[in-house]
Design an enzyme around this catalytic site. Structure first.
Site, PDB file in Angstrom:
ATOM      1  N   GLU A 253       0.869  -1.161   0.000  1.00 24.90           N
ATOM      2  CA  GLU A 253       0.000   0.000   0.000  1.00 24.90           C
ATOM      3  C   GLU A 253       0.914   1.221   0.000  1.00 24.90           C
ATOM      4  O   GLU A 253       1.818   1.316   0.837  1.00 24.90           O
ATOM      5  CB  GLU A 253      -0.887  -0.005   1.257  1.00 24.90           C
TER       6      GLU A 253
ATOM      7  N   ARG B 255       5.286 -12.817   9.703  1.00 24.73           N
ATOM      8  CA  ARG B 255       5.936 -11.559   9.356  1.00 24.73           C
ATOM      9  C   ARG B 255       7.227 -11.399  10.151  1.00 24.73           C
ATOM     10  O   ARG B 255       7.389 -11.958  11.232  1.00 24.73           O
ATOM     11  CB  ARG B 255       5.002 -10.368   9.530  1.00 24.73           C
TER      12      ARG B 255
ATOM     13  N   LYS C 249       4.518   0.730   8.947  1.00 25.27           N
ATOM     14  CA  LYS C 249       4.628   2.032   8.282  1.00 25.27           C
ATOM     15  C   LYS C 249       3.995   3.134   9.121  1.00 25.27           C
ATOM     16  O   LYS C 249       4.452   4.267   9.123  1.00 25.27           O
ATOM     17  CB  LYS C 249       3.984   1.964   6.896  1.00 25.27           C
TER      18      LYS C 249
HETATM   19  P1  ATP Z   1       2.759  -2.045   7.573  1.00 23.93           P
HETATM   20  O1  ATP Z   1       2.182  -2.454   8.879  1.00 23.93           O
HETATM   21  O2  ATP Z   1       4.215  -1.756   7.631  1.00 23.93           O
HETATM   22  O3  ATP Z   1       1.982  -0.989   6.891  1.00 23.93           O
HETATM   23  P2  ATP Z   1       1.511  -3.765   5.774  1.00 23.93           P
HETATM   24  O4  ATP Z   1       1.410  -5.236   5.761  1.00 23.93           O
HETATM   25  O5  ATP Z   1       0.275  -2.992   6.023  1.00 23.93           O
HETATM   26  O6  ATP Z   1       2.668  -3.364   6.733  1.00 23.93           O
HETATM   27  P3  ATP Z   1       1.703  -3.462   2.978  1.00 23.93           P
HETATM   28  O7  ATP Z   1       2.167  -2.306   2.179  1.00 23.93           O
HETATM   29  O8  ATP Z   1       0.272  -3.805   2.933  1.00 23.93           O
HETATM   30  O9  ATP Z   1       2.149  -3.190   4.462  1.00 23.93           O
HETATM   31  O10 ATP Z   1       2.607  -4.742   2.685  1.00 23.93           O
HETATM   32  C1  ATP Z   1       2.908  -5.239   1.428  1.00 23.93           C
HETATM   33  C2  ATP Z   1       3.291  -6.676   1.563  1.00 23.93           C
HETATM   34  O11 ATP Z   1       4.412  -6.808   2.428  1.00 23.93           O
HETATM   35  C3  ATP Z   1       2.163  -7.480   2.165  1.00 23.93           C
HETATM   36  O12 ATP Z   1       2.011  -8.665   1.433  1.00 23.93           O
HETATM   37  C4  ATP Z   1       2.615  -7.747   3.560  1.00 23.93           C
HETATM   38  O13 ATP Z   1       2.117  -8.954   4.036  1.00 23.93           O
HETATM   39  C5  ATP Z   1       4.137  -7.761   3.427  1.00 23.93           C
HETATM   40  N1  ATP Z   1       4.749  -7.343   4.690  1.00 23.93           N
HETATM   41  C6  ATP Z   1       4.551  -6.209   5.370  1.00 23.93           C
HETATM   42  N2  ATP Z   1       5.231  -6.202   6.526  1.00 23.93           N
HETATM   43  C7  ATP Z   1       5.897  -7.381   6.589  1.00 23.93           C
HETATM   44  C8  ATP Z   1       6.775  -7.983   7.539  1.00 23.93           C
HETATM   45  N3  ATP Z   1       7.115  -7.365   8.659  1.00 23.93           N
HETATM   46  N4  ATP Z   1       7.267  -9.208   7.264  1.00 23.93           N
HETATM   47  C9  ATP Z   1       6.951  -9.833   6.130  1.00 23.93           C
HETATM   48  N5  ATP Z   1       6.132  -9.327   5.188  1.00 23.93           N
HETATM   49  C10 ATP Z   1       5.602  -8.113   5.408  1.00 23.93           C
HETATM   50 MG    MG Z   2      -1.384  -2.941   4.764  1.00 28.13          MG
END
Ligand code: ATP
Ligand code: MG
Length: 567
Positions: A37, A266, A276
């Site tokens: 995102e 994760r 983020k």
């Molecule tokens: P954040 O909490 O940092 O916003 P998010 O999962 O909401 O993380 P996204 O931009 O939606 O962020 O993530 C893109 C991809 O990266 C998704 O498939 C998510 O599962 C993966 N991802 C995000 N954070 C991690 C992590 N700490 N370890 C492994 N994969 C991750």
């Molecule tokens: Mg997300």
């Protein structure tokens, strides 16, 4: 990506993919996607997901990995983030080729599928507001209650949905909800909202839309429209999988395929946060110098710190993929960058806390070029000149008037070897009469000891040095962890997180000396400053007039043992 990079182990996801390819499921293809995102910069957790998704695609003939921006929340998203994500994925060494998409590319079909779900009796327009909806939702132990609007006619819902799209209503007035099961033990299945009214400008679609699909609704359909075979995501989406499958089952025959969602754990890392939202809070609070501050666990921060793509990929290979919690020690990341830089970083000298030494046995106008190899094991990296002159700097801590036991460096009347040069003896210590502080040393050198130890006596220590005239002043920034607790994610509470910040996370040393010429290296060049660690020329604040280096990571402390071999 270098050829000798080790293949990743066959984790449970790679096993599933291999089985599916063998049995011809999904038409014998593998198509994955990395779906960020665009609401922040990518972090080390994303690197894990990138290495997995692009890795699986690359390891299988004909594999493909799409970069898809999951941009269903225009309020939190920005073009700046899109650009940074593209830069970071490329920099990590991956290529989506022509397959870059946006969930917003599918806003029209997503809307059409919404109409279809309504017509098929699988969705309805609800008038409960946010608070009422929460009340009706129930809890983990109690079932929810059905919305009073749940059984309105499809015709009526369809008309309202169209008018929502046409912009006739204020935000919050109506939502489109899937009609599933308010008694489901899985709260995600209790008639989740799939469209909401949002009079917001979108970075890709402008003012074209005033209703936006929710993540859960858009994600599975985007996957299906792109022909994704394996939709790999983190474990918190496990409870969303029934909804993922429910939506695609209702649209079978319309969206083309039904990708398989598979969850893995994760990455969570010691002394840092990987969210983020939290990283954004750090940036906004001003405790860090932007998303790319070298203390941030972002890809851009790690890059500015001196981390290489190969080291980050190697880190992701070592942590592996599984369903068990993936809490990783910082030292694992550090050992990956050390292993890489030990092989690839040219050596140089820097004196962080200079103490002047006058070599009384050298003439004032003497200037002798000494050859120093750029890498002890790698002659292809060439060599450079160091200038042997009367006035030099050594590290203040390499001299001790009252040495502790086992001190192998310079002491009054004692000898030490200067790296790549001669053995010197300390003859006189000049002090400030008032404070007693050591101002300068007077030493003599033994001209028979260039690149060779004396045979008649033992000289134990080797220290680094620089000529006063032919060296440059530089600023060196040393970093510690940004947080003072190993689990800041757990301790973090809203605005209160500032109390978790390590007050010593940045130490600026502004009177360091570096070898002449290093200041002209391209930004991002990484050196091993002998005996100190690895340092990267900063890409944001450094100029040739005022070089700034970031300490990437210190050395293993076995240095002293390895290096004292006569040079
Ligand atoms: P954040 O909490 O940092 O916003 P998010 O999962 O909401 O993380 P996204 O931009 O939606 O962020 O993530 C893109 C991809 O990266 C998704 O498939 C998510 O599962 C993966 N991802 C995000 N954070 C991690 C992590 N700490 N370890 C492994 N994969 C991750
Ligand atoms: Mg997300």
């Amino acid at each position: 990506m270098s050829k000798n990079e080790e293949a990743p182990p066959l984790d449970f996801i790679r096993q599933i993919v291999a089985n599916d390819l063998a049995t011809g499921k999904h038409g014998g293809k593998v198509v994955t996607r990395f779906p960020p995102e665009p609401n922040g910069f990518l972090h080390i957790g994303h690197a894990k997901s990138i290495c997995l998704n692009f890795g699986v695609a690359r390891e299988n003939a004909g594999g493909q990995c799409n970069l898809r921006f999951d941009d269903t929340n225009p309020l939190k998203e920005e073009d700046l983030y899109i650009q940074s994500i593209r830069t970071d994925v490329k920099w990590l060494g991956f290529d989506w080729q022509e397959h870059m998409y946006y969930a917003s590319d599918y806003f029209e079909p997503l809307y059409q599928f919404g109409e279809r779900l309504i017509q098929d009796g699988h969705a309805f327009i609800c008038e409960l507001n946010v608070e009422q909806m929460r009340e009706y939702r129930g809890t983990l132990t109690e079932p929810g209650r059905e919305s009073p609007w749940r059984n309105r006619s499809s015709q009526e819902s369809l008309g309202l949905f169209r008018r929502m799209r046409a912009g006739e209503f204020p935000e919050g007035r109506y939502t489109l909800r899937a009609k599933i099961d308010m008694a489901s033990p899985n709260i995600n299945m209790r008639d989740p909202v799939i469209y909401r009214i949002l009079h917001a400008h979108h970075h890709q679609t402008g003012d074209q839309w005033c209703i936006y699909p929710t993540y859960d609704y858009a994600h599975c359909i985007s996957d299906a429209l792109e022909g994704i075979t394996h939709s790999l995501c983190t474990l918190e989406f496990e409870d969303h999988r029934p909804l993922y499958d429910w939506i695609l089952d209702r649209l079978e025959g319309v969206v083309g395929c039904h990708p398989q969602q598979i969850e893995f754990s994760r990455l969570v890392m010691e002394y840092t946060v990987v969210s983020k939202r939290k990283l954004n809070a750090l940036v906004r609070s001003g405790v860090v110098d932007g998303w790319d501050d070298p203390r941030m666990p972002t890809i851009s921060g790690l890059r500015r710190r001196g981390y290489t793509p190969a080291a980050i990929r190697e880190f992701c290979r070592r942590i592996g993929i599984s369903k068990t919690p993936n809490n990783v020690e910082l030292s694992l990341l550090e050992s990956c960058i050390r292993d890489d830089l030990e092989q690839h970083a040219p050596r140089a000298m820097a004196v962080l806390d200079p103490l002047k030494v006058v070599i009384t046995t050298v003439d004032p106008d003497h200037c002798q070029a000494l050859t120093a190899a750029n890498h002890p094991q790698n002659p292809e990296m060439g060599s450079r000149s160091l200038y042997w002159m009367r006035e030099i700097f050594i590290e203040r801590e390499d001299f001790a008037e009252n040495p502790p036991k086992q001190f192998k460096r310079l002491v009054p009347g004692g000898e030490v070897r200067l790296r790549h040069a001669y053995v010197i003896r300390c003859d006189e210590v000049i002090k400030d009469p008032a404070s007693g502080a050591v101002l300068e040393l007077r030493c003599s050198h033994d001209p028979n000891t260039l690149h060779a130890n004396p045979t008649d006596r033992k000289v134990k220590g080797v220290i680094h040095w620089l000529p006063v005239q032919r060296s440059r002043q530089a600023e060196i920034r040393c970093y510690e962890t940004l947080f003072n607790t190993p689990n800041p994610d757990e301790a973090w509470q809203g605005e209160d997180f500032m109390r978790l910040i390590n007050p010593n996370s940045l130490q600026i040393l502004s009177h360091c000396r570096i070898e002449e010429g290093l200041q002209n290296s391209p930004a991002g060049t990484i050196f091993q400053f002998e005996r100190q660690g690895y340092f990267c020329l900063d890409s944001k604040h450094a100029t040739a007039e005022r070089p700034v280096f970031n300490r990437t990571v210190g050395l293993r402390d076995s240095w002293g043992k390895q290096q004292n071999k006569g040079d």
